[in-house]
Design a protein around this motif. Structure first.
Motif, PDB file in Angstrom:
ATOM      1  N   SER A 176       0.813  -1.218   0.000  1.00  0.00           N
ATOM      2  CA  SER A 176       0.000   0.000   0.000  1.00  0.00           C
ATOM      3  C   SER A 176       0.847   1.269   0.000  1.00  0.00           C
ATOM      4  O   SER A 176       0.294   2.370   0.040  1.00  0.00           O
ATOM      5  N   ASP A 177       2.160   1.121  -0.033  1.00  0.00           N
ATOM      6  CA  ASP A 177       3.054   2.279   0.002  1.00  0.00           C
ATOM      7  C   ASP A 177       3.043   2.971  -1.364  1.00  0.00           C
ATOM      8  O   ASP A 177       3.377   2.364  -2.386  1.00  0.00           O
ATOM      9  N   PRO A 178       2.674   4.260  -1.439  1.00  0.00           N
ATOM     10  CA  PRO A 178       2.659   4.968  -2.730  1.00  0.00           C
ATOM     11  C   PRO A 178       4.017   4.957  -3.425  1.00  0.00           C
ATOM     12  O   PRO A 178       4.090   4.957  -4.655  1.00  0.00           O
ATOM     13  N   ALA A 179       5.097   4.955  -2.657  1.00  0.00           N
ATOM     14  CA  ALA A 179       6.429   4.954  -3.267  1.00  0.00           C
ATOM     15  C   ALA A 179       6.650   3.698  -4.090  1.00  0.00           C
ATOM     16  O   ALA A 179       7.273   3.738  -5.161  1.00  0.00           O
ATOM     17  N   MET A 180       6.150   2.547  -3.616  1.00  0.00           N
ATOM     18  CA  MET A 180       6.281   1.305  -4.365  1.00  0.00           C
ATOM     19  C   MET A 180       5.448   1.357  -5.640  1.00  0.00           C
ATOM     20  O   MET A 180       5.875   0.891  -6.706  1.00  0.00           O
ATOM     21  N   ALA A 181       4.263   1.926  -5.551  1.00  0.00           N
ATOM     22  CA  ALA A 181       3.433   2.066  -6.750  1.00  0.00           C
ATOM     23  C   ALA A 181       4.120   2.960  -7.778  1.00  0.00           C
ATOM     24  O   ALA A 181       4.063   2.693  -8.987  1.00  0.00           O
ATOM     25  N   ASP A 182       4.788   4.011  -7.308  1.00  0.00           N
ATOM     26  CA  ASP A 182       5.511   4.900  -8.214  1.00  0.00           C
ATOM     27  C   ASP A 182       6.639   4.154  -8.933  1.00  0.00           C
ATOM     28  O   ASP A 182       6.851   4.339 -10.134  1.00  0.00           O
ATOM     29  N   SER A 187       8.884   1.674 -13.828  1.00  0.00           N
ATOM     30  CA  SER A 187       9.383   0.512 -14.558  1.00  0.00           C
ATOM     31  C   SER A 187       8.522   0.227 -15.780  1.00  0.00           C
ATOM     32  O   SER A 187       9.026  -0.016 -16.884  1.00  0.00           O
ATOM     33  N   ARG A 188       7.202   0.273 -15.610  1.00  0.00           N
ATOM     34  CA  ARG A 188       6.296  -0.023 -16.719  1.00  0.00           C
ATOM     35  C   ARG A 188       6.494   0.965 -17.864  1.00  0.00           C
ATOM     36  O   ARG A 188       6.544   0.586 -19.040  1.00  0.00           O
ATOM     37  N   ARG A 189       6.621   2.243 -17.534  1.00  0.00           N
ATOM     38  CA  ARG A 189       6.744   3.250 -18.581  1.00  0.00           C
ATOM     39  C   ARG A 189       8.090   3.167 -19.301  1.00  0.00           C
ATOM     40  O   ARG A 189       8.172   3.381 -20.508  1.00  0.00           O
ATOM     41  N   ARG A 190       9.140   2.868 -18.552  1.00  0.00           N
ATOM     42  CA  ARG A 190      10.444   2.707 -19.206  1.00  0.00           C
ATOM     43  C   ARG A 190      10.396   1.567 -20.219  1.00  0.00           C
ATOM     44  O   ARG A 190      10.870   1.698 -21.348  1.00  0.00           O
ATOM     45  N   LEU A 191       9.822   0.450 -19.817  1.00  0.00           N
ATOM     46  CA  LEU A 191       9.755  -0.708 -20.692  1.00  0.00           C
ATOM     47  C   LEU A 191       8.852  -0.463 -21.889  1.00  0.00           C
ATOM     48  O   LEU A 191       9.173  -0.838 -23.019  1.00  0.00           O
ATOM     49  N   GLN A 192       7.717   0.169 -21.662  1.00  0.00           N
ATOM     50  CA  GLN A 192       6.803   0.462 -22.767  1.00  0.00           C
ATOM     51  C   GLN A 192       7.478   1.336 -23.817  1.00  0.00           C
ATOM     52  O   GLN A 192       7.382   1.074 -25.024  1.00  0.00           O
ATOM     53  N   ALA A 193       8.178   2.390 -23.364  1.00  0.00           N
ATOM     54  CA  ALA A 193       8.812   3.316 -24.299  1.00  0.00           C
ATOM     55  C   ALA A 193       9.951   2.657 -25.064  1.00  0.00           C
ATOM     56  O   ALA A 193      10.191   2.979 -26.237  1.00  0.00           O
ATOM     57  N   LEU A 194      10.648   1.724 -24.440  1.00  0.00           N
ATOM     58  CA  LEU A 194      11.759   1.058 -25.106  1.00  0.00           C
ATOM     59  C   LEU A 194      11.284  -0.055 -26.027  1.00  0.00           C
ATOM     60  O   LEU A 194      11.997  -0.463 -26.939  1.00  0.00           O
ATOM     61  N   ARG A 195      10.082  -0.524 -25.815  1.00  0.00           N
ATOM     62  CA  ARG A 195       9.536  -1.567 -26.691  1.00  0.00           C
ATOM     63  C   ARG A 195       8.762  -0.949 -27.859  1.00  0.00           C
ATOM     64  O   ARG A 195       8.911  -1.374 -28.999  1.00  0.00           O
ATOM     65  N   ASP A 196       7.945   0.043 -27.596  1.00  0.00           N
ATOM     66  CA  ASP A 196       7.118   0.664 -28.632  1.00  0.00           C
ATOM     67  C   ASP A 196       7.867   1.868 -29.205  1.00  0.00           C
ATOM     68  O   ASP A 196       7.692   2.995 -28.759  1.00  0.00           O
ATOM     69  N   ARG A 197       8.693   1.601 -30.200  1.00  0.00           N
ATOM     70  CA  ARG A 197       9.541   2.635 -30.759  1.00  0.00           C
ATOM     71  C   ARG A 197       8.834   3.413 -31.863  1.00  0.00           C
ATOM     72  O   ARG A 197       7.982   2.870 -32.567  1.00  0.00           O
ATOM     73  N   PRO A 198       9.194   4.676 -32.063  1.00  0.00           N
ATOM     74  CA  PRO A 198       8.676   5.407 -33.218  1.00  0.00           C
ATOM     75  C   PRO A 198       9.088   4.700 -34.506  1.00  0.00           C
ATOM     76  O   PRO A 198      10.225   4.244 -34.628  1.00  0.00           O
ATOM     77  N   PRO A 199       8.200   4.593 -35.485  1.00  0.00           N
ATOM     78  CA  PRO A 199       8.557   3.934 -36.747  1.00  0.00           C
ATOM     79  C   PRO A 199       9.726   4.646 -37.432  1.00  0.00           C
ATOM     80  O   PRO A 199       9.863   5.864 -37.347  1.00  0.00           O
ATOM     81  N   ALA A 200      10.553   3.874 -38.105  1.00  0.00           N
ATOM     82  CA  ALA A 200      11.690   4.455 -38.825  1.00  0.00           C
ATOM     83  C   ALA A 200      11.194   5.442 -39.882  1.00  0.00           C
ATOM     84  O   ALA A 200      10.165   5.231 -40.525  1.00  0.00           O
TER      85      ALA A 200
END
Length: 477
Positions: A176-182, A187-200
């Protein structure tokens, strides 16, 4: 979760025993398993760990100290809770997507690329090399909280289940700690951005044309907590790097002073503040932007002091929604940016979600606007004040001083300035912004025949029906 584990082909029995605690790591690594050689790409980034140190870390990985084992207990809940969000994008990808992700790792900052390499090693069933890399990472970046969390979870896999601690109350508190949720959201956003790249071969839709005098351009995608750096050359804009960022704690769409939101729009870097003149809170420095711009002012938006800046020494990065409206970067990332921006010439687009379009499409849209600004130039050169007036809105302003086009001030001055002279426009930039209204920020130089230099203008245009109208202009020099 079972499907993700099967795709990951985890063979190590000890790893299976700790799989529940590291569900987030497995789900995250599943996003990258199709990227052959991604870990190698990440390892090309600078790292201070020596080979002998890595071997020692590997040898000691199976023998955690009592302190390390206890630290593992305080991290159990966060990885389990991250399972659902991270698993959502675990489907296999094409070779093209894999190649794009590999390039992404090379573009990411050193610390981030090394963290992703840890995820991938774990997903491939190599917990001890993953632990060694994680240990090196937290040693080199001791203030990187997300890396510390991953390191503690990896330590937990080295403890036999019979020796595991059970602290349901403590785990409940952490859950329930907000810091853990943050941290999970980071982590989720870093991975999403590195996986879903802008098209060449694509650019953000706002960059229709950019003068080569602007060497770099910046685009922020708030939905991905990502800042994209594009390099400009004779070949056009090319994505060269991207970084994790934080935005306003209340989100985006700044409207009033103190609303803790990050503004959306087209801006320019106005200065670079020396970190020695700033509090430690701002980290490696700050790059103010011109919020509120003339379009913001026209709509009654208030506030000031919107910067791109770093983090305090004790923090590597901040939560995705954490600032008072500024865009916040890790200090190593900001230092790279500081070496590239040009005061007054580097555009900064901040968008809720960037739309990337093919470069030929951007060029086509730029040509459409070129016809409007050329018609304005011709009406001025012909000395036709009545025709010229059609290009201005009644509340047009120049350099912050209101000028009424009903009188002689603007129209007469422009006709006197240009009538009968042949003028050449150069170094043209067109930045397009849509958010209900359709606006264009045009920056260009003009030189009259026989002269060596002339004015540099920045004009703000608003589309009304099928016509473009000027509502603000700045004479830059």
């Amino acid at each position: 979760m079972a499907d993700i584990v099967r795709r990951s082909r985890l063979r190590n029995p000890a790893l299976r025993r700790g799989a529940n605690m590291l569900a987030a790591l497995m789900a995250a690594s599943a996003l990258l398993l199709a990227t052959h050689g991604a870990a190698a790409a990440a390892s090309t980034k600078p790292a201070s760990a020596k080979t002998s140190g890595a071997k020692a870390n590997k040898a000691s990985a199976a023998r955690p100290t009592a302190r390390e084992a206890k630290a593992r207990t305080t991290r159990k809940a966060s990885a389990a809770d991250a399972r659902t969000a991270a698993a959502a994008k675990g489907a296999p990808r094409s070779k093209a997507a894999a190649a794009s992700s590999s390039a992404a790792l090379q573009q990411a900052s050193s610390a981030e690329a090394r963290l992703i390499a840890v995820y991938e090693l774990f997903g491939r069933g190599q917990p001890r090399p993953a632990l060694a890399k994680a240990r090196d990472l937290v040693r080199d970046y001791p203030n990187f909280q997300l890396a510390q969390l991953v390191y503690a979870d990896l330590l937990a896999t080295q403890v036999p289940p019979a020796h595991a601690f059970s602290d349901a109350t403590g785990i409940g508190r952490l859950r329930s700690d907000p810091a853990m949720a943050d941290l999970r959201e980071e982590s989720r956003r870093r991975l999403q951005a590195l996986r879903d790249r802008p098209p060449a071969g694509t650019v953000p839709s706002q960059f229709l044309a950019l003068s080569t005098r602007s060497r770099y351009a910046i685009a922020v995608d708030a939905s991905r907590s990502r800042l994209y750096l594009l390099e400009n050359s004779d070949k056009g804009l090319q994505l060269v790097a991207d970084y994790y960022v934080s935005v306003g704690k209340s989100g985006i769409g700044k409207a009033t002073e103190g609303d803790a939101r990050t503004p959306l729009g087209v801006y320019y870097v106005t200065s670079s503040l020396d970190p020695k003149s700033l509090r430690d809170f701002y980290g490696a420095g700050a790059l103010p932007i011109n919020y509120p711009n003339p379009y913001d002012v026209r709509r009654g938006k208030t506030g000031s002091g919107i910067w791109l800046h770093g983090t305090p020494p004790q923090q590597f990065s901040r939560a995705p929604l954490a600032s008072d409206g500024c865009v916040v970067m890790a200090n190593p990332d900001l230092k790279q940016l500081l070496r590239k921006v040009q005061i007054g010439a580097t555009p900064v687009v901040t968008a809720s979600s960037l739309q990337w379009i093919p470069r030929p499409q951007a060029e086509k849209e730029a040509q459409t606007f070129t016809s409007a600004i050329s018609a304005w130039k011709d009406a001025r050169a012909n000395g036709n004040e009545a025709q010229l007036k059609k290009f201005y809105l009644p509340d047009f302003q120049r350099n912050g001083s209101k000028k009424n086009t009903e009188g002689f001030s603007v129209l007469h001055d422009e006709v006197e300035y240009a009538q009968g002279k042949r003028v050449q426009f150069k170094d043209m930039s067109f930045l397009h912004w849509r958010d209900g209204d359709d606006t264009m920020v045009a920056t260009f130089g003009e030189v009259f025949e026989g002269e060596k230099s002339g004015r540099t203008r920045r004009q703000y245009w608003l589309r009304q029906g099928s016509e473009w109208k000027l509502f603000h202009e700045e004479i830059l020099g």
